[in-house]
Design a protein around this motif. Structure first.
Motif, PDB file in Angstrom:
ATOM      1  N   ALA A 148       0.842  -1.204   0.000  1.00 48.76           N
ATOM      2  CA  ALA A 148       0.000   0.000   0.000  1.00 48.76           C
ATOM      3  C   ALA A 148       0.874   1.250   0.000  1.00 48.76           C
ATOM      4  O   ALA A 148       0.633   2.208  -0.743  1.00 48.76           O
ATOM      5  CB  ALA A 148      -0.920  -0.005   1.206  1.00 48.76           C
ATOM      6  N   LYS A 149       1.924   1.229   0.831  1.00 49.54           N
ATOM      7  CA  LYS A 149       2.816   2.391   0.917  1.00 49.54           C
ATOM      8  C   LYS A 149       3.517   2.619  -0.417  1.00 49.54           C
ATOM      9  O   LYS A 149       3.687   3.751  -0.860  1.00 49.54           O
ATOM     10  CB  LYS A 149       3.883   2.155   2.006  1.00 49.54           C
ATOM     11  N   LYS A 150       3.917   1.523  -1.056  1.00 43.98           N
ATOM     12  CA  LYS A 150       4.596   1.648  -2.339  1.00 43.98           C
ATOM     13  C   LYS A 150       3.635   2.257  -3.348  1.00 43.98           C
ATOM     14  O   LYS A 150       3.999   3.126  -4.132  1.00 43.98           O
ATOM     15  CB  LYS A 150       5.065   0.274  -2.804  1.00 43.98           C
ATOM     16  N   GLY A 151       2.383   1.769  -3.299  1.00 43.77           N
ATOM     17  CA  GLY A 151       1.370   2.288  -4.208  1.00 43.77           C
ATOM     18  C   GLY A 151       1.162   3.781  -4.027  1.00 43.77           C
ATOM     19  O   GLY A 151       0.975   4.530  -4.979  1.00 43.77           O
ATOM     20  N   ALA A 152       1.247   4.245  -2.780  1.00 47.00           N
ATOM     21  CA  ALA A 152       1.064   5.664  -2.515  1.00 47.00           C
ATOM     22  C   ALA A 152       2.351   6.444  -2.707  1.00 47.00           C
ATOM     23  O   ALA A 152       2.377   7.666  -2.571  1.00 47.00           O
ATOM     24  CB  ALA A 152       0.562   5.840  -1.085  1.00 47.00           C
ATOM     25  N   GLY A 153       3.441   5.723  -2.982  1.00 46.93           N
ATOM     26  CA  GLY A 153       4.719   6.386  -3.226  1.00 46.93           C
ATOM     27  C   GLY A 153       5.378   6.901  -1.966  1.00 46.93           C
ATOM     28  O   GLY A 153       6.260   7.745  -2.016  1.00 46.93           O
ATOM     29  N   GLU A 154       4.950   6.402  -0.799  1.00 41.74           N
ATOM     30  CA  GLU A 154       5.550   6.879   0.451  1.00 41.74           C
ATOM     31  C   GLU A 154       6.496   5.836   1.005  1.00 41.74           C
ATOM     32  O   GLU A 154       6.378   4.644   0.706  1.00 41.74           O
ATOM     33  CB  GLU A 154       4.460   7.133   1.497  1.00 41.74           C
ATOM     34  N   ALA A 155       7.398   6.318   1.862  1.00 38.93           N
ATOM     35  CA  ALA A 155       8.259   5.374   2.568  1.00 38.93           C
ATOM     36  C   ALA A 155       7.552   4.967   3.854  1.00 38.93           C
ATOM     37  O   ALA A 155       6.770   5.738   4.413  1.00 38.93           O
ATOM     38  CB  ALA A 155       9.583   6.045   2.888  1.00 38.93           C
ATOM     39  N   LEU A 156       7.834   3.751   4.312  1.00 35.24           N
ATOM     40  CA  LEU A 156       7.231   3.299   5.563  1.00 35.24           C
ATOM     41  C   LEU A 156       8.225   3.531   6.682  1.00 35.24           C
ATOM     42  O   LEU A 156       9.362   3.044   6.633  1.00 35.24           O
ATOM     43  CB  LEU A 156       6.882   1.814   5.471  1.00 35.24           C
ATOM     44  N   ILE A 157       7.829   4.316   7.671  1.00 30.72           N
ATOM     45  CA  ILE A 157       8.692   4.519   8.822  1.00 30.72           C
ATOM     46  C   ILE A 157       8.178   3.625   9.936  1.00 30.72           C
ATOM     47  O   ILE A 157       7.007   3.685  10.315  1.00 30.72           O
ATOM     48  CB  ILE A 157       8.658   5.987   9.279  1.00 30.72           C
ATOM     49  N   ALA A 158       9.058   2.781  10.451  1.00 28.60           N
ATOM     50  CA  ALA A 158       8.624   1.847  11.488  1.00 28.60           C
ATOM     51  C   ALA A 158       9.607   1.826  12.633  1.00 28.60           C
ATOM     52  O   ALA A 158      10.824   1.939  12.429  1.00 28.60           O
ATOM     53  CB  ALA A 158       8.482   0.449  10.896  1.00 28.60           C
ATOM     54  N   ASP A 159       9.083   1.707  13.855  1.00 25.42           N
ATOM     55  CA  ASP A 159       9.924   1.529  15.031  1.00 25.42           C
ATOM     56  C   ASP A 159       9.989   0.046  15.332  1.00 25.42           C
ATOM     57  O   ASP A 159       8.958  -0.599  15.484  1.00 25.42           O
ATOM     58  CB  ASP A 159       9.317   2.265  16.233  1.00 25.42           C
ATOM     59  N   PHE A 160      11.205  -0.469  15.413  1.00 28.80           N
ATOM     60  CA  PHE A 160      11.328  -1.897  15.672  1.00 28.80           C
ATOM     61  C   PHE A 160      12.237  -2.137  16.861  1.00 28.80           C
ATOM     62  O   PHE A 160      13.048  -1.279  17.242  1.00 28.80           O
ATOM     63  CB  PHE A 160      11.866  -2.624  14.430  1.00 28.80           C
ATOM     64  N   GLU A 161      12.133  -3.324  17.425  1.00 30.83           N
ATOM     65  CA  GLU A 161      12.876  -3.647  18.629  1.00 30.83           C
ATOM     66  C   GLU A 161      14.267  -4.137  18.271  1.00 30.83           C
ATOM     67  O   GLU A 161      14.434  -5.126  17.546  1.00 30.83           O
ATOM     68  CB  GLU A 161      12.133  -4.742  19.400  1.00 30.83           C
ATOM     69  N   VAL A 162      15.294  -3.454  18.758  1.00 31.02           N
ATOM     70  CA  VAL A 162      16.665  -3.878  18.493  1.00 31.02           C
ATOM     71  C   VAL A 162      17.063  -4.921  19.529  1.00 31.02           C
ATOM     72  O   VAL A 162      17.699  -5.915  19.243  1.00 31.02           O
ATOM     73  CB  VAL A 162      17.629  -2.676  18.578  1.00 31.02           C
ATOM     74  N   SER A 163      16.703  -4.616  20.740  1.00 26.20           N
ATOM     75  CA  SER A 163      16.976  -5.541  21.832  1.00 26.20           C
ATOM     76  C   SER A 163      15.888  -5.274  22.849  1.00 26.20           C
ATOM     77  O   SER A 163      15.108  -4.336  22.678  1.00 26.20           O
ATOM     78  CB  SER A 163      18.366  -5.260  22.387  1.00 26.20           C
ATOM     79  N   GLU A 164      15.804  -6.056  23.893  1.00 26.58           N
ATOM     80  CA  GLU A 164      14.685  -5.878  24.811  1.00 26.58           C
ATOM     81  C   GLU A 164      14.669  -4.476  25.399  1.00 26.58           C
ATOM     82  O   GLU A 164      15.639  -4.026  26.006  1.00 26.58           O
ATOM     83  CB  GLU A 164      14.769  -6.897  25.947  1.00 26.58           C
ATOM     84  N   GLY A 165      13.572  -3.760  25.167  1.00 25.73           N
ATOM     85  CA  GLY A 165      13.444  -2.418  25.721  1.00 25.73           C
ATOM     86  C   GLY A 165      14.074  -1.342  24.862  1.00 25.73           C
ATOM     87  O   GLY A 165      13.912  -0.159  25.130  1.00 25.73           O
ATOM     88  N   ILE A 166      14.812  -1.720  23.808  1.00 30.34           N
ATOM     89  CA  ILE A 166      15.469  -0.712  22.965  1.00 30.34           C
ATOM     90  C   ILE A 166      14.881  -0.772  21.567  1.00 30.34           C
ATOM     91  O   ILE A 166      14.866  -1.826  20.929  1.00 30.34           O
ATOM     92  CB  ILE A 166      16.986  -0.967  22.867  1.00 30.34           C
TER      93      ILE A 166
END
Lengths: 180, 124
Positions: free
Chosen positions: A82-100
Motif C-alpha cells: 500500500a505504501k509503495k502504491g502511494a509512493g511513500e516510505a514506511l517509517i517503522a519503530d522496531f525492537e533492536v533488543s529488549e526495551g530498545i
C-alpha cells in the motif's frame, strides 16, 4: 454386531475405532474373556487413546500459534504494498533488543525476505510473498481442520470405551447379585 | 461417567451416539468459553485504543503491525475496521455458545429420560 455399524469408520489415520458393544454377554463370550481381563484390556485401550490425545492437542496448540504469525506477515506485506502504491516510505519503530527500539525508513519496497525455517531466508517480490504466505495460511488452516476432526473422533472413541467399561462392570455386579 | 448400581438398562448405538454428541458439545462449550474471554479482551483493547486516539491529538500514530510499530496517519479507519471485525467475531462466538447450550439441554432430556440415575451429565 448389528448392521448399524455399517456407516461407522473402523479407524481414522491410525487411530483404531472402539467397537460398540450391543450386548455385554455376547461381547464377553465372543472374545472369550472374563470380566477382569476385558476390563483391563479396555483400560489399556483408554490409556493409549489418552496418549494420542495429548499428542494431537500439542500439534493443535502449535498450529494455533502459527496461524496468527502468518496473518501478521500478510498484514505487513499488504502495508508495504500500500505504501509503495502511494509512493511513500514506511517509517517503522522496531525492537533492536529488549526495551530498545530504533527507527527504520523502508523505501521503494519491491521485495521482502521471508524466513522459511532451518536458518534459511529467501527474498521474494511482494506479490510472490503474498502468494506464498496465503498458501501457507491455507495449508495451516486445512491441517487444523483435519486435526480437529481427528480429536473429535478420538474423543468419541474414548467416550465409547468409558461407557463400555461402565457397562461391563455393571453387568458383572448384576450377575453377582442375581447369583446370590 | 458414573458407574451405576448394576442396572440392566440396554445401551443402543443411538444412545451411544447421543452420549458421544453430548461429549463433543461439552468440549466445544469449554473451548468457546475460552475463545469468548479472549474475544472480549480484544474488543476492550480496541475500544481503549480508539478512546486514547481521540484524546491524543497527534498526527502520526505508531500502529503495531506484526512485530514493528509503523508510523501511520489514517489510523481511525483501520481501527474502526478492526473493531467491526472483532465485535462480529464476538457475536458469532456468543451465538454458537447459545446454540450449543440449547442442544446440550435437549440431549440431557433425552439421556436422563432413558437412563435416569445411571448417567451423570453434570460438570464435576
Amino acid at each position: 454386531m448389528a448392521s448399524s455399524s455399517a456407516s461407522v469408520v473402523s479407524e481414522r489415520r491410525g487411530i483404531p475405532a472402539a467397537t460398540f458393544v450391543e450386548d455385554v454377554q455376547t461381547y464377553l463370550t465372543q472374545l472369550e474373556l472374563d470380566v477382569n481381563s476385558s476390563l483391563s484390556f479396555l483400560q489399556e485401550r483408554l490409556q493409549q487413546y489418552r496418549l494420542v490425545e495429548m499428542k494431537l492437542l500439542a500439534q493443535q496448540r502449535d498450529l494455533q500459534a502459527k496461524i496468527p504469525d502468518i496473518e501478521k506477515c500478510l498484514d505487513i506485506v499488504a502495508t508495504l504494498q500500500a505504501k509503495k502504491g502511494a509512493g511513500e516510505a514506511l517509517i517503522a519503530d522496531f525492537e533492536v533488543s529488549e526495551g530498545i527500539y530504533s527507527r527504520a525508513c523502508i523505501k521503494d519496497t519491491d521485495s521482502v525476505c521471508l524466513w522459511l525455517g532451518a536458518n534459511i531466508m529467501l527474498e521474494y517480490s511482494c506479490d510472490e510473498a503474498n502468494a506464498l504466505l496465503q498458501k501457507n495460511l491455507e495449508n495451516a488452516n486445512g491441517s487444523l481442520e483435519v486435526l480437529v476432526g481427528d480429536l473429535q473422533f478420538l474423543r468419541d472413541q474414548v467416550t465409547i470405551t468409558q461407557v463400555t467399561i461402565a457397562r461391563v462392570y455393571n453387568w458383572d455386579v448384576h450377575q453377582r447379585r442375581t447369583k446370590q | 461417567m458414573q458407574q451405576g448400581g448394576g442396572s440392566e438398562t440396554e445401551v443402543t448405538w443411538e444412545d451411544q451416539q447421543n452420549i458421544n454428541k453430548f461429549g463433543r458439545l461439552n468440549n466445544r462449550f469449554h473451548e468457546l468459553e475460552e475463545e469468548i474471554k479472549i474475544a472480549k479482551e480484544t474488543n476492550e483493547n480496541l475500544e481503549d485504543a480508539s478512546n486514547e486516539l481521540i484524546l491524543s491529538d497527534e498526527d502520526v500514530v505508531r500502529f503495531q503491525i506484526g512485530e514493528v510499530y509503523a508510523h501511520m496517519l489514517k489510523v481511525e479507519e483501520r481501527l474502526e475496521t478492526m473493531k467491526g471485525k472483532a465485535s462480529e467475531e464476538l457475536q458469532r462466538l456468543e451465538e454458537e455458545k447459545e446454540s450449543i447450550i440449547a442442544q446440550m439441554a435437549e440431549l440431557k432430556k433425552t439421556l436422563y429420560g432413558k437412563f435416569k440415575d445411571s448417567i451423570n451429565l453434570e460438570e464435576d
